[in-house]
Design an enzyme around this catalytic site. Sequence first.
Site, PDB file in Angstrom:
ATOM      1  NE  ARG A 102      44.437  38.600  45.869  1.00 14.56           N
ATOM      2  CZ  ARG A 102      45.287  39.517  45.599  1.00 14.56           C
ATOM      3  NH1 ARG A 102      46.421  39.682  46.046  1.00 14.56           N
ATOM      4  NH2 ARG A 102      44.710  40.382  44.431  1.00 14.56           N
ATOM      5  CG  HIS A 129      42.583  39.312  39.707  1.00 11.63           C
ATOM      6  ND1 HIS A 129      41.807  39.669  40.702  1.00 11.63           N
ATOM      7  CD2 HIS A 129      43.806  39.959  39.808  1.00 11.63           C
ATOM      8  CE1 HIS A 129      42.198  40.532  41.492  1.00 11.63           C
ATOM      9  NE2 HIS A 129      43.581  40.742  41.233  1.00 11.63           N
ATOM     10  CD  GLN A 132      43.971  43.835  38.006  1.00 14.24           C
ATOM     11  OE1 GLN A 132      44.341  43.800  39.094  1.00 14.24           O
ATOM     12  NE2 GLN A 132      44.125  45.096  37.320  1.00 14.24           N
ATOM     13  CG  ASP A 224      50.148  39.320  35.797  1.00 13.67           C
ATOM     14  OD1 ASP A 224      50.909  39.987  36.762  1.00 13.67           O
ATOM     15  OD2 ASP A 224      49.170  38.697  36.193  1.00 13.67           O
ATOM     16  CB  CYS A 264      46.937  43.367  37.086  1.00 21.52           C
ATOM     17  SG  CYS A 264      48.063  42.021  37.333  1.00 21.52           S
ATOM     18  NE  ARG A 292      41.163  45.466  41.231  1.00 19.86           N
ATOM     19  CZ  ARG A 292      41.896  44.400  42.039  1.00 19.86           C
ATOM     20  NH1 ARG A 292      43.174  44.369  41.939  1.00 19.86           N
ATOM     21  NH2 ARG A 292      41.565  43.690  43.117  1.00 19.86           N
TER      22      ARG A 292
HETATM   23  N1   CP Z   1      46.608  43.704  41.097  1.00 21.25           N
HETATM   24  C1   CP Z   1      46.292  43.230  42.411  1.00 21.25           C
HETATM   25  O1   CP Z   1      45.372  42.410  42.583  1.00 21.25           O
HETATM   26  O2   CP Z   1      47.312  43.599  43.273  1.00 21.25           O
HETATM   27  P1   CP Z   1      47.493  43.129  44.671  1.00 21.25           P
HETATM   28  O3   CP Z   1      47.786  41.743  44.401  1.00 21.25           O
HETATM   29  O4   CP Z   1      48.590  43.924  45.367  1.00 21.25           O
HETATM   30  O5   CP Z   1      46.004  42.953  45.308  1.00 21.25           O
HETATM   31  N1  NVA Z   2      48.843  36.691  38.240  1.00 16.10           N
HETATM   32  C1  NVA Z   2      49.259  37.466  39.375  1.00 16.10           C
HETATM   33  C2  NVA Z   2      48.349  38.704  39.748  1.00 16.10           C
HETATM   34  C3  NVA Z   2      48.656  39.426  40.831  1.00 16.10           C
HETATM   35  C4  NVA Z   2      47.528  40.345  41.046  1.00 16.10           C
HETATM   36  C5  NVA Z   2      49.349  36.531  40.509  1.00 16.10           C
HETATM   37  O1  NVA Z   2      48.311  35.600  40.681  1.00 16.10           O
HETATM   38  O2  NVA Z   2      50.148  36.613  41.505  1.00 16.10           O
END
Ligand code: CP
Ligand code: NVA
Length: 305
Positions: A102, A129, A132, A224, A264, A292
């Site tokens: 990440r 993502h 997701q 989101d 999400c 997930r």
């Molecule tokens: N939806 C998602 O990726 O959640 P986290 O940021 O908590 O991993």
């Molecule tokens: N769009 C959000 C998704 C988190 C799972 C972010 O990037 O923070």
Amino acid sequence: MKHLVSIADLSAADIWEILNVSLQLKEELRAGKPRPLLAGKTLGMIFQKPSLRTRVSFEVGMLQLGGHALYLSPNEIQLGQRESTPDAARVLSRYVDALMARTFAHSDIELLAEYSRVPVINGLSDLSHPCQALGDLLTIYEKKGKLEGLRLAWVGDGNNVAHSLLLSAGKLGMAMTVASPKGYECNPDIVAKAKAAAVESGAKLSFTHDPAEAVQRADVIYTDVWASMGKEAERGERLKVFQPYQVDTRLVSKAAREVIVMHCLPAHRGEEITDAVLDGSHSVVLDQAENRMHAQKGLLVLLLT
Ligand code: CP
Ligand code: NVA
């Protein structure tokens, strides 16, 4: 399929294969008969940003498959700072069987994939993502019994999650409308890739600034946060610009009667979505969060066996 960097790298058949294996693994788990398909395998998980779902679902998923997951916090790896990203990829891939990362910059995921000798999975970047999207497709399929021809309305920021869904819709022949404020639309390169895929699949992809128009006859409404991780400095401005894009009961009432509402998570209650909608009868966000794990298990088994 060697890595999962972007949904753009997958064919429709690849996506369906992941979904089918995920469904099978989910069924086996429910029946109390999980198979240790990844016994002795280790997943290294690099995090430059916080996480609840991604970290826990990958870690528990690996455990259920008989393997092990290693959480590497931002302070430990310091990707690109303590040592170069290619060096980190080359060394880590001598120890682990797969890497999940990440990151802020999407290019860091691409670099990891280029220099790793084991599969690299994108666990969220600024651009996309894909994990997701895979969990979401599984959820939509379970709720609606199909994907092709369904109408998905994205309401809000044209962000990483929107991008992965748009690419998925393009590949799988779904109709997706994105409603976002001026200046917060989806990335043009992603839109071009999704449209190119849509030519083959027959997907209808459209873009508007009007949330009411987007949700008309929608089978799925998705939103989101208005300020993603890394955009915190813009939060004040975004709160103002995105106000007309809140998903509330009035907006949901304009969609199909059986519409499902997705997010999400994490959600900012009272901002992009109201409590009444997030906790209401149309919401599937908890099944979505659970999926997930099932989707990522399917992905891991396909990449590692
Ligand atoms: N939806 C998602 O990726 O959640 P986290 O940021 O908590 O991993
Ligand atoms: N769009 C959000 C998704 C988190 C799972 C972010 O990037 O923070």
